[in-house]
Scaffold this motif. Structure first.
Motif, PDB file in Angstrom:
ATOM      1  N   ALA A 111       0.828  -1.209   0.000  1.00 29.78           N
ATOM      2  CA  ALA A 111       0.000   0.000   0.000  1.00 29.78           C
ATOM      3  C   ALA A 111       0.859   1.254   0.000  1.00 29.78           C
ATOM      4  O   ALA A 111       0.616   2.199  -0.771  1.00 29.78           O
ATOM      5  CB  ALA A 111      -0.925  -0.007   1.214  1.00 29.78           C
ATOM      6  N   GLY A 134      -5.719  -1.514  -1.323  1.00 23.57           N
ATOM      7  CA  GLY A 134      -6.540  -0.384  -1.758  1.00 23.57           C
ATOM      8  C   GLY A 134      -6.152   0.206  -3.090  1.00 23.57           C
ATOM      9  O   GLY A 134      -6.540   1.331  -3.419  1.00 23.57           O
ATOM     10  N   ARG A 137      -9.375  -0.002  -6.366  1.00 22.72           N
ATOM     11  CA  ARG A 137     -10.710   0.592  -6.299  1.00 22.72           C
ATOM     12  C   ARG A 137     -10.999   1.425  -7.551  1.00 22.72           C
ATOM     13  O   ARG A 137     -10.216   2.284  -7.942  1.00 22.72           O
ATOM     14  CB  ARG A 137     -10.838   1.477  -5.060  1.00 22.72           C
ATOM     15  CG  ARG A 137     -10.765   0.702  -3.755  1.00 22.72           C
ATOM     16  CD  ARG A 137     -11.160   1.559  -2.558  1.00 22.72           C
ATOM     17  NE  ARG A 137     -10.876   0.891  -1.300  1.00 22.72           N
ATOM     18  CZ  ARG A 137      -9.819   1.154  -0.546  1.00 22.72           C
ATOM     19  NH1 ARG A 137      -8.966   2.092  -0.902  1.00 22.72           N
ATOM     20  NH2 ARG A 137      -9.622   0.488   0.577  1.00 22.72           N
ATOM     21  N   TYR A 154     -12.895  -5.946  -3.774  1.00 24.99           N
ATOM     22  CA  TYR A 154     -11.842  -4.938  -3.619  1.00 24.99           C
ATOM     23  C   TYR A 154     -12.122  -3.680  -4.432  1.00 24.99           C
ATOM     24  O   TYR A 154     -11.229  -2.866  -4.656  1.00 24.99           O
ATOM     25  CB  TYR A 154     -10.489  -5.520  -4.022  1.00 24.99           C
ATOM     26  CG  TYR A 154      -9.935  -6.514  -3.017  1.00 24.99           C
ATOM     27  CD1 TYR A 154      -9.750  -6.164  -1.688  1.00 24.99           C
ATOM     28  CD2 TYR A 154      -9.601  -7.807  -3.404  1.00 24.99           C
ATOM     29  CE1 TYR A 154      -9.244  -7.068  -0.764  1.00 24.99           C
ATOM     30  CE2 TYR A 154      -9.086  -8.716  -2.487  1.00 24.99           C
ATOM     31  CZ  TYR A 154      -8.905  -8.339  -1.174  1.00 24.99           C
ATOM     32  OH  TYR A 154      -8.390  -9.229  -0.264  1.00 24.99           O
ATOM     33  N   VAL A 245     -11.886  -7.296   4.278  1.00 26.45           N
ATOM     34  CA  VAL A 245     -11.487  -5.945   3.840  1.00 26.45           C
ATOM     35  C   VAL A 245     -12.699  -5.166   3.358  1.00 26.45           C
ATOM     36  O   VAL A 245     -12.871  -3.987   3.666  1.00 26.45           O
ATOM     37  CB  VAL A 245     -10.414  -6.033   2.731  1.00 26.45           C
ATOM     38  CG1 VAL A 245     -10.155  -4.660   2.127  1.00 26.45           C
ATOM     39  CG2 VAL A 245      -9.122  -6.610   3.285  1.00 26.45           C
ATOM     40  N   ALA A 249     -14.343  -1.507   4.714  1.00 21.18           N
ATOM     41  CA  ALA A 249     -14.154  -0.352   3.814  1.00 21.18           C
ATOM     42  C   ALA A 249     -15.157   0.745   4.121  1.00 21.18           C
ATOM     43  O   ALA A 249     -16.260   0.506   4.573  1.00 21.18           O
ATOM     44  CB  ALA A 249     -14.311  -0.816   2.362  1.00 21.18           C
TER      45      ALA A 249
END
Length: 249
Positions: A111, A134, A137, A154, A245, A249
C-alpha cells in the motif's frame, strides 16, 4: 550490503549489462515482493524484462534477508527488506500463499509503495494483494481464473477474464506468461516501444503452448474441475480476506 556490492563480477556479463544502457543512466528501481511459498514463475518475467532496462536495479523484498523457499524448491535470498528498501519505480507482487499475501506487513508495504511507485504490477493471485492494499478501487483488472469472483470485493469495476489489463499505472495479469507481458507493457511506458521491443527479442518471448490447455476454454471441464479442487483451500482463504477488507471499507 547493497545490491551493487552483491553483483556477480563476470566481465562478459558486465559488458552485457552495459549494453542495455548508457553509462550514468538514472536508476530504475524495481521491487518484487517475495515470501515463503511465492510462485517464481509469476515474478521471473518482471525480473527478466525490466532487468534489461536502462539503470535497472532489481530488489527482491521481504521482511528479512533470510532465504525463503519459492514453490517449490526455489530458494531465494531477499536483497532488501520492507524497512530498508529504497524508493521504487515499480512495485510487483507475484502469487504467494494467502497466509503470506494477507499478512498485514505485506499489505502495508504494498500500500505504501503503491502510492509512490510509477508503476504497479500484480500477477496471478498477487493481484489480490493490490486489492487488499486499496490499489484496485474503481479500476479494471484481471487475475487467475479461480479468483475472478473475488475482485469485486476490492472495488474492481470490471473483471477481465484473461490477458493483461492496464488501468492508469496499475498492470494486472494472469499467471506465468502474464508476468512477461505486464513487464513489457511497463517497459514500453517507461522507456518507449523500441526499447520494449528490443527487450522482447532479447528474451525471445514468443510462447508456443504445446497442448493449448492454458485457458479454461482450452483445458475442458474435467481439467478445470480438477484444478478448482486443488485450489479450493487457498481460494477460500483469499476470499475470506477479501470479505473482511470489504466489510471494513
Amino acid at each position: 550490503m547493497t545490491n551493487e556490492s552483491m553483483k556477480t563480477d563476470i566481465p562478459s556479463l558486465n559488458r552485457l549489462r552495459g549494453a542495455t544502457a548508457k553509462k550514468g543512466a538514472p536508476p530504475f528501481r524495481v521491487g518484487i515482493v517475495i515470501g515463503p511459498g511465492y510462485f517464481p514463475l509469476d515474478m521471473v518475467g518482471v525480473q527478466a524484462v525490466l532487468g534489461t532496462m536502462p539503470g535497472a536495479e532489481i530488489y527482491l523484498v521481504w521482511k528479512s534477508r533470510e532465504p525463503v523457499e519459492g514453490f517449490r524448491g526455489w530458494w531465494t535470498i531477499p536483497t532488501a527488506t520492507f524497512s530498508d528498501c529504497p524508493d521504487l519505480d515499480v512495485v510487483a507482487v507475484p502469487m504467494m500463499p494467502p497466509e503470506v499475501q494477507n499478512d498485514r506487513e505485506v499489505v502495508e508495504f504494498v500500500a505504501a509503495r503503491g502510492k509512490t511507485a510509477r508503476y504497479i504490477i500484480g500477477v496471478c493471485n498477487g493481484v489480490l494483494t493490490l486489492g487488499a492494499a486499496g490499489l484496485l478501487r474503481g479500476k479494471r483488472a484481471t487475475i487467475s481464473y479461480n479468483s475472478h469472483a473475488i475482485l469485486p470485493h476490492y472495488g474492481v469495476t470490471e473483471v477481465v477474464e484473461s490477458g493483461v489489463v492496464a488501468d492508469g499505472n496499475v498492470y494486472t495479469a494472469g499467471p506465468s506468461v502474464g508476468s512477461f507481458e505486464a513487464a513489457l507493457l511497463v517497459a514500453e511506458q517507461a522507456f518507449g516501444r523500441p526499447v520494449a521491443q528490443l527487450a522482447e527479442f532479447i528474451i525471445e518471448y514468443d510462447p508456443h503452448p504445446p497442448f493449448g490447455t492454458g485457458t479454461a476454454a482450452g483445458a475442458g471441464p474435467g481439467t478445470v474441475a480438477k484444478f478448482q479442487g486443488m485450489m479450493a483451500d487457498m481460494i477460500s482463504l483469499y476470499h475470506a480476506e477479501a470479505l473482511k477488507v470489504a466489510g471494513n471499507a
